[in-house]
Design an enzyme around this catalytic site. Structure first.
Site, short mmCIF file in Angstrom:
data_model
loop_
_atom_site.label_atom_id
_atom_site.label_comp_id
_atom_site.label_asym_id
_atom_site.label_seq_id
_atom_site.Cartn_x
_atom_site.Cartn_y
_atom_site.Cartn_z
N ASP A 1 0.84 -1.20 0.00
CA ASP A 1 0.00 0.00 0.00
C ASP A 1 0.87 1.26 0.00
O ASP A 1 0.69 2.16 -0.80
CB ASP A 1 -0.97 0.01 1.20
N ASP B 1 6.96 3.83 3.55
CA ASP B 1 7.14 5.00 4.42
C ASP B 1 8.63 5.06 4.80
O ASP B 1 9.44 5.59 4.06
CB ASP B 1 6.20 4.80 5.61
N PHE C 1 0.11 11.54 7.39
CA PHE C 1 -0.59 10.26 7.52
C PHE C 1 -1.82 10.22 6.62
O PHE C 1 -2.60 11.18 6.58
CB PHE C 1 -0.99 10.04 8.97
P1 IMP Z 1 7.38 1.42 6.70
O1 IMP Z 1 7.95 0.14 7.24
O2 IMP Z 1 7.70 2.58 7.60
O3 IMP Z 1 7.79 1.69 5.28
O4 IMP Z 1 5.83 1.32 6.81
C1 IMP Z 1 5.07 0.63 5.89
C2 IMP Z 1 3.72 0.31 6.45
O5 IMP Z 1 3.30 1.26 7.43
C3 IMP Z 1 2.68 0.38 5.35
O6 IMP Z 1 2.56 -0.85 4.67
C4 IMP Z 1 1.44 0.78 6.12
O7 IMP Z 1 0.81 -0.36 6.62
C5 IMP Z 1 1.95 1.61 7.26
N1 IMP Z 1 1.87 3.05 6.96
C6 IMP Z 1 2.88 3.90 6.72
N2 IMP Z 1 2.43 5.15 6.49
C7 IMP Z 1 1.10 5.06 6.57
C8 IMP Z 1 0.05 6.03 6.41
O8 IMP Z 1 0.25 7.23 6.13
N3 IMP Z 1 -1.22 5.56 6.56
C9 IMP Z 1 -1.49 4.26 6.86
N4 IMP Z 1 -0.55 3.34 7.02
C10 IMP Z 1 0.74 3.73 6.88
#
Ligand code: IMP
Length: 178
Positions: free
Chosen positions: A103, A106, A155
């Site tokens: 999805d 981040d 977010f």
């Molecule tokens: P990362 O490991 O920090 O890259 O985070 C990835 C996961 O965090 C995504 O697959 C989402 O499930 C969640 N995530 C990160 N940012 C958002 C956001 O803005 N809204 C909702 N879920 C998020």
């Protein structure tokens, strides 16, 4: 301007369902060309990518396999825990062409962990499709071959993505407003 309130936080319309669907058509065209005779395995990272993955996979016109996996990096909060686990990868993916569907990327911690786990299973190739990316938040450098939208450091919810498990059922993407 469309607005929603979840858990006392205010969100505003950010990417409409039409914009999402247009982007999906563009990505699907590329995937149909690139993976036509490759019988790819779509690895769907639950839960946030459910609608995106469904739309992408339904638009793929050739043979493919689908594998759902769980990767947990968020609790009920808005910050990454840094701990990532991946469950239910049952399919033998050795020598297969893998397309991971996410999805949002981040910090990159989740995708990087998934890529490391999958690489050990010796697939022929790995590519990632992510609906959204927040480049300014990256902690770990990861390559994402197909990105829908690069977005600011805020977010977002909707179209599968949640805030405290709410908002997944919204058809558009909304952004947090303080
Ligand atoms: P990362 O490991 O920090 O890259 O985070 C990835 C996961 O965090 C995504 O697959 C989402 O499930 C969640 N995530 C990160 N940012 C958002 C956001 O803005 N809204 C909702 N879920 C998020």
């Amino acid at each position: 301007m469309k607005k929603v309130k979840l858990n006392n936080r205010n969100f505003e319309l950010y990417i409409s369902r039409d914009e999402i669907q247009n982007k999906i058509s563009q990505i699907s065209n590329k995937l149909n060309k690139e993976y036509r005779d490759k019988n790819p395995v779509f690895i769907v990272v639950l839960t946030g990518s459910i609608f995106f993955a469904t739309d992408i996979i339904k638009s793929f016109k050739y043979d493919c396999n689908v594998q759902l996996v769980n990767a947990k990096s968020y609790g009920n909060d808005m910050e990454s825990s840094g701990k990532v686990q991946i469950n239910n990868l049952n399919l033998d993916i050795k020598d297969r062409e893998i397309v991971i569907i996410e999805d949002i990327v981040d910090t990159g911690i989740t995708l990087n962990s998934i890529l490391n786990i999958i690489k050990k299973l010796e697939p022929k190739s790995i590519a990632t499709v992510s609906l959204l990316s927040k480049p300014s938040r990256r902690i770990v450098k990861v390559e994402v071959e197909y990105i829908g939208f690069e977005i600011e450091d805020k977010f977002v919810i909707g179209y599968g993505m949640d805030y405290a498990e709410l908002g997944r059922n919204l058809n558009d993407i909304y952004i947090l407003k303080e």
